[in-house]
Design a protein around this motif. Sequence first.
Motif, PDB file in Angstrom:
ATOM      1  N   VAL A 163     -31.308 -31.512 -22.505  1.00  0.00           N
ATOM      2  CA  VAL A 163     -31.527 -31.422 -21.056  1.00  0.00           C
ATOM      3  C   VAL A 163     -32.655 -30.437 -20.734  1.00  0.00           C
ATOM      4  O   VAL A 163     -33.362 -30.595 -19.731  1.00  0.00           O
ATOM      5  CB  VAL A 163     -30.215 -31.026 -20.331  1.00  0.00           C
ATOM      6  N   ARG A 164     -32.857 -29.451 -21.598  1.00  0.00           N
ATOM      7  CA  ARG A 164     -33.953 -28.503 -21.392  1.00  0.00           C
ATOM      8  C   ARG A 164     -35.296 -29.110 -21.801  1.00  0.00           C
ATOM      9  O   ARG A 164     -36.297 -28.956 -21.087  1.00  0.00           O
ATOM     10  CB  ARG A 164     -33.700 -27.209 -22.178  1.00  0.00           C
ATOM     11  N   SER A 165     -35.321 -29.786 -22.946  1.00  0.00           N
ATOM     12  CA  SER A 165     -36.588 -30.318 -23.456  1.00  0.00           C
ATOM     13  C   SER A 165     -36.986 -31.635 -22.791  1.00  0.00           C
ATOM     14  O   SER A 165     -38.172 -31.889 -22.566  1.00  0.00           O
ATOM     15  CB  SER A 165     -36.502 -30.498 -24.980  1.00  0.00           C
ATOM     16  N   TRP A 166     -36.018 -32.488 -22.485  1.00  0.00           N
ATOM     17  CA  TRP A 166     -36.338 -33.781 -21.885  1.00  0.00           C
ATOM     18  C   TRP A 166     -36.531 -33.716 -20.381  1.00  0.00           C
ATOM     19  O   TRP A 166     -37.367 -34.422 -19.826  1.00  0.00           O
ATOM     20  CB  TRP A 166     -35.233 -34.797 -22.201  1.00  0.00           C
ATOM     21  N   PRO A 200     -35.343 -42.923 -21.381  1.00  0.00           N
ATOM     22  CA  PRO A 200     -35.516 -43.974 -22.399  1.00  0.00           C
ATOM     23  C   PRO A 200     -36.802 -43.865 -23.195  1.00  0.00           C
ATOM     24  O   PRO A 200     -36.882 -44.370 -24.313  1.00  0.00           O
ATOM     25  CB  PRO A 200     -35.496 -45.261 -21.571  1.00  0.00           C
ATOM     26  N   SER A 201     -37.825 -43.199 -22.631  1.00  0.00           N
ATOM     27  CA  SER A 201     -39.079 -43.109 -23.369  1.00  0.00           C
ATOM     28  C   SER A 201     -38.918 -42.306 -24.649  1.00  0.00           C
ATOM     29  O   SER A 201     -39.649 -42.519 -25.629  1.00  0.00           O
ATOM     30  CB  SER A 201     -40.164 -42.466 -22.498  1.00  0.00           C
ATOM     31  N   LYS A 202     -37.947 -41.371 -24.659  1.00  0.00           N
ATOM     32  CA  LYS A 202     -37.749 -40.535 -25.841  1.00  0.00           C
ATOM     33  C   LYS A 202     -37.215 -41.333 -27.033  1.00  0.00           C
ATOM     34  O   LYS A 202     -37.541 -41.054 -28.176  1.00  0.00           O
ATOM     35  CB  LYS A 202     -36.768 -39.404 -25.524  1.00  0.00           C
ATOM     36  N   LEU A 203     -36.382 -42.324 -26.737  1.00  0.00           N
ATOM     37  CA  LEU A 203     -35.761 -43.077 -27.823  1.00  0.00           C
ATOM     38  C   LEU A 203     -36.380 -44.445 -28.019  1.00  0.00           C
ATOM     39  O   LEU A 203     -36.476 -44.925 -29.146  1.00  0.00           O
ATOM     40  CB  LEU A 203     -34.261 -43.244 -27.547  1.00  0.00           C
ATOM     41  N   PHE A 204     -36.845 -45.068 -26.937  1.00  0.00           N
ATOM     42  CA  PHE A 204     -37.262 -46.459 -27.018  1.00  0.00           C
ATOM     43  C   PHE A 204     -38.772 -46.668 -26.899  1.00  0.00           C
ATOM     44  O   PHE A 204     -39.376 -47.355 -27.724  1.00  0.00           O
ATOM     45  CB  PHE A 204     -36.548 -47.274 -25.941  1.00  0.00           C
ATOM     46  N   LEU A 205     -39.389 -46.103 -25.858  1.00  0.00           N
ATOM     47  CA  LEU A 205     -40.793 -46.414 -25.611  1.00  0.00           C
ATOM     48  C   LEU A 205     -41.718 -45.861 -26.683  1.00  0.00           C
ATOM     49  O   LEU A 205     -42.508 -46.604 -27.281  1.00  0.00           O
ATOM     50  CB  LEU A 205     -41.212 -45.898 -24.231  1.00  0.00           C
ATOM     51  N   THR A 206     -41.629 -44.577 -26.925  1.00  0.00           N
ATOM     52  CA  THR A 206     -42.530 -43.959 -27.905  1.00  0.00           C
ATOM     53  C   THR A 206     -42.340 -44.531 -29.310  1.00  0.00           C
ATOM     54  O   THR A 206     -43.321 -44.935 -29.952  1.00  0.00           O
ATOM     55  CB  THR A 206     -42.326 -42.428 -27.925  1.00  0.00           C
ATOM     56  N   GLY A 251     -36.484 -30.542 -18.491  1.00  0.00           N
ATOM     57  CA  GLY A 251     -37.001 -29.278 -18.000  1.00  0.00           C
ATOM     58  C   GLY A 251     -35.988 -28.436 -17.249  1.00  0.00           C
ATOM     59  O   GLY A 251     -36.361 -27.606 -16.410  1.00  0.00           O
ATOM     60  N   SER A 252     -34.715 -28.609 -17.544  1.00  0.00           N
ATOM     61  CA  SER A 252     -33.687 -27.814 -16.869  1.00  0.00           C
ATOM     62  C   SER A 252     -33.669 -26.399 -17.436  1.00  0.00           C
ATOM     63  O   SER A 252     -33.867 -26.203 -18.638  1.00  0.00           O
ATOM     64  CB  SER A 252     -32.308 -28.465 -17.060  1.00  0.00           C
ATOM     65  N   PRO A 253     -33.382 -25.406 -16.591  1.00  0.00           N
ATOM     66  CA  PRO A 253     -33.360 -24.021 -17.078  1.00  0.00           C
ATOM     67  C   PRO A 253     -32.005 -23.586 -17.634  1.00  0.00           C
ATOM     68  O   PRO A 253     -31.870 -22.447 -18.097  1.00  0.00           O
ATOM     69  CB  PRO A 253     -33.689 -23.218 -15.813  1.00  0.00           C
ATOM     70  N   VAL A 254     -30.991 -24.450 -17.608  1.00  0.00           N
ATOM     71  CA  VAL A 254     -29.636 -24.023 -17.960  1.00  0.00           C
ATOM     72  C   VAL A 254     -29.481 -23.850 -19.467  1.00  0.00           C
ATOM     73  O   VAL A 254     -30.174 -24.497 -20.258  1.00  0.00           O
ATOM     74  CB  VAL A 254     -28.580 -25.021 -17.434  1.00  0.00           C
ATOM     75  N   ASN A 255     -28.553 -22.976 -19.838  1.00  0.00           N
ATOM     76  CA  ASN A 255     -28.240 -22.719 -21.246  1.00  0.00           C
ATOM     77  C   ASN A 255     -26.863 -23.232 -21.645  1.00  0.00           C
ATOM     78  O   ASN A 255     -26.469 -23.096 -22.802  1.00  0.00           O
ATOM     79  CB  ASN A 255     -28.307 -21.212 -21.521  1.00  0.00           C
ATOM     80  N   ASP A 256     -26.142 -23.805 -20.692  1.00  0.00           N
ATOM     81  CA  ASP A 256     -24.782 -24.281 -20.969  1.00  0.00           C
ATOM     82  C   ASP A 256     -24.527 -25.511 -20.088  1.00  0.00           C
ATOM     83  O   ASP A 256     -23.881 -25.421 -19.051  1.00  0.00           O
ATOM     84  CB  ASP A 256     -23.771 -23.175 -20.672  1.00  0.00           C
ATOM     85  N   ILE A 282     -29.110 -33.097 -14.690  1.00  0.00           N
ATOM     86  CA  ILE A 282     -30.326 -33.904 -14.825  1.00  0.00           C
ATOM     87  C   ILE A 282     -30.935 -34.187 -13.458  1.00  0.00           C
ATOM     88  O   ILE A 282     -32.149 -34.040 -13.247  1.00  0.00           O
ATOM     89  CB  ILE A 282     -30.014 -35.214 -15.571  1.00  0.00           C
ATOM     90  N   LYS A 283     -30.111 -34.608 -12.521  1.00  0.00           N
ATOM     91  CA  LYS A 283     -30.629 -34.912 -11.186  1.00  0.00           C
ATOM     92  C   LYS A 283     -31.149 -33.656 -10.489  1.00  0.00           C
ATOM     93  O   LYS A 283     -32.150 -33.713  -9.757  1.00  0.00           O
ATOM     94  CB  LYS A 283     -29.542 -35.585 -10.351  1.00  0.00           C
ATOM     95  N   SER A 284     -30.498 -32.543 -10.701  1.00  0.00           N
ATOM     96  CA  SER A 284     -30.965 -31.293 -10.113  1.00  0.00           C
ATOM     97  C   SER A 284     -32.335 -30.919 -10.659  1.00  0.00           C
ATOM     98  O   SER A 284     -33.219 -30.480  -9.918  1.00  0.00           O
ATOM     99  CB  SER A 284     -29.969 -30.158 -10.409  1.00  0.00           C
ATOM    100  N   SER A 285     -32.504 -31.111 -11.952  1.00  0.00           N
ATOM    101  CA  SER A 285     -33.797 -30.814 -12.568  1.00  0.00           C
ATOM    102  C   SER A 285     -34.877 -31.751 -12.056  1.00  0.00           C
ATOM    103  O   SER A 285     -35.998 -31.322 -11.735  1.00  0.00           O
ATOM    104  CB  SER A 285     -33.678 -30.921 -14.093  1.00  0.00           C
TER     105      SER A 285
END
Length: 393
Positions: free
Chosen positions: A154-157, A241-247, A159-164, A195-198
């Motif tokens: 959730v942080r890398s895909w 989906p781009s992380k798993l499928f498109l790229t 850009g969320s700042p949360v740690n938990d 995710i939606k908040s980010s």
Amino acid sequence: MKKLHLFSPNTPDLSIVIPCLNEEDTLGTCLKKLQNVAEQENFCMEVIVADNGSRDGSIDIALEFDAKVVNVSHKGYGAALIGGIESAKAPFVLMADADDSYDFSETPKFFKKLKEGYDLVQGCRLPKGGGKINAGAMPWSHRYIGNPLFTFLVRSWFGSPVNDVYCGMRAFRKSFYESLNMRCTGMEFATEMIIKSSNSRAKTVEVPITLHKDGRIQHPPHLRTLRDGWKTLCFFLICAPSKLFLTPGLIMISLGLILGYMGFGGSSIGSVTLGAHTMLGSSLLIIGGYQSMLVHELCLTLSSKLGINNQKGLICRLIMQKGLKISLLFFAFGLTLWAKVFFDWQNFDFGKLDYASTMKIAIPGATLIALSFETFIFTIFQSWIKIENNLII
């Protein structure tokens, strides 16, 4: 028993929403802590117990404390929260579980951050964010595998700042929550909100909290590690989906085209000579990569329906407009290549062929025909989704 006094039930400052399913072991303890908060703090609150079909004494305990009970018939953690939050009257809402793993005495720190102007105040149980996990409070698989994995994603895909990411104690502005259009009715509710908040660039902050051992005795935890973990992972993949499928799909097609071209020309790499067998492998790469890209487009459509994004993929737009023509074009070219092989075979009186040369024609033909079928099936399925979800693509 002294009731939990709702100082101003019609105009509370904070609504506490507690999802509940057979929580008589610990619900009273949670409400007692809120009772203490109500007596010590100078803000008004209401307590909502969102009951999801309890068959024990949970509802009676809630009523003894003068909590508002909302019966939610649709099963699921997210469904209970959605039902409870919908009935909240305050401009701010705090949610937390009823198993006494979250300390409701920490409510004021969440309310303070909300008053500072944050949209989402996320609790953090992990030491990385200043939190603390008491002995036996979290299974090792959750602490060292599941939660860190989904938090990393959730942080890398997104850009969320949360740690938990999976912390169930969080607070938010109700108006902000309503803008998220939450849809998940299971445990994925927690990650959907993050995710939606980010994606909406919400003003988010974390507050460290302590996770205590689940106080329930009569009932096991509602969380099912493998089932809920898999559902969460699937939800992540729909959202990104781009992380798993498109790229990977683009890489597979590119590699397949390069190897196919080299195999057709009989190129050599050092002492290795490429040929028809290489082309067969490249065909699998192209077909698999194309399928992966089509799945990416389907995920974009589904995630758009969930309110995750409003993207409409280029491939999707192209195929929805020209899908049948593209399918027929692939099929015609593939059939033409097969026809050439057939007539060559006929010229040999249907005898033995030179496989090294004929397969270089048959394999691209088979690949194009397979792509034709994939395109046709995708066009039909995407049209069905468009009608079912009433989407404009």
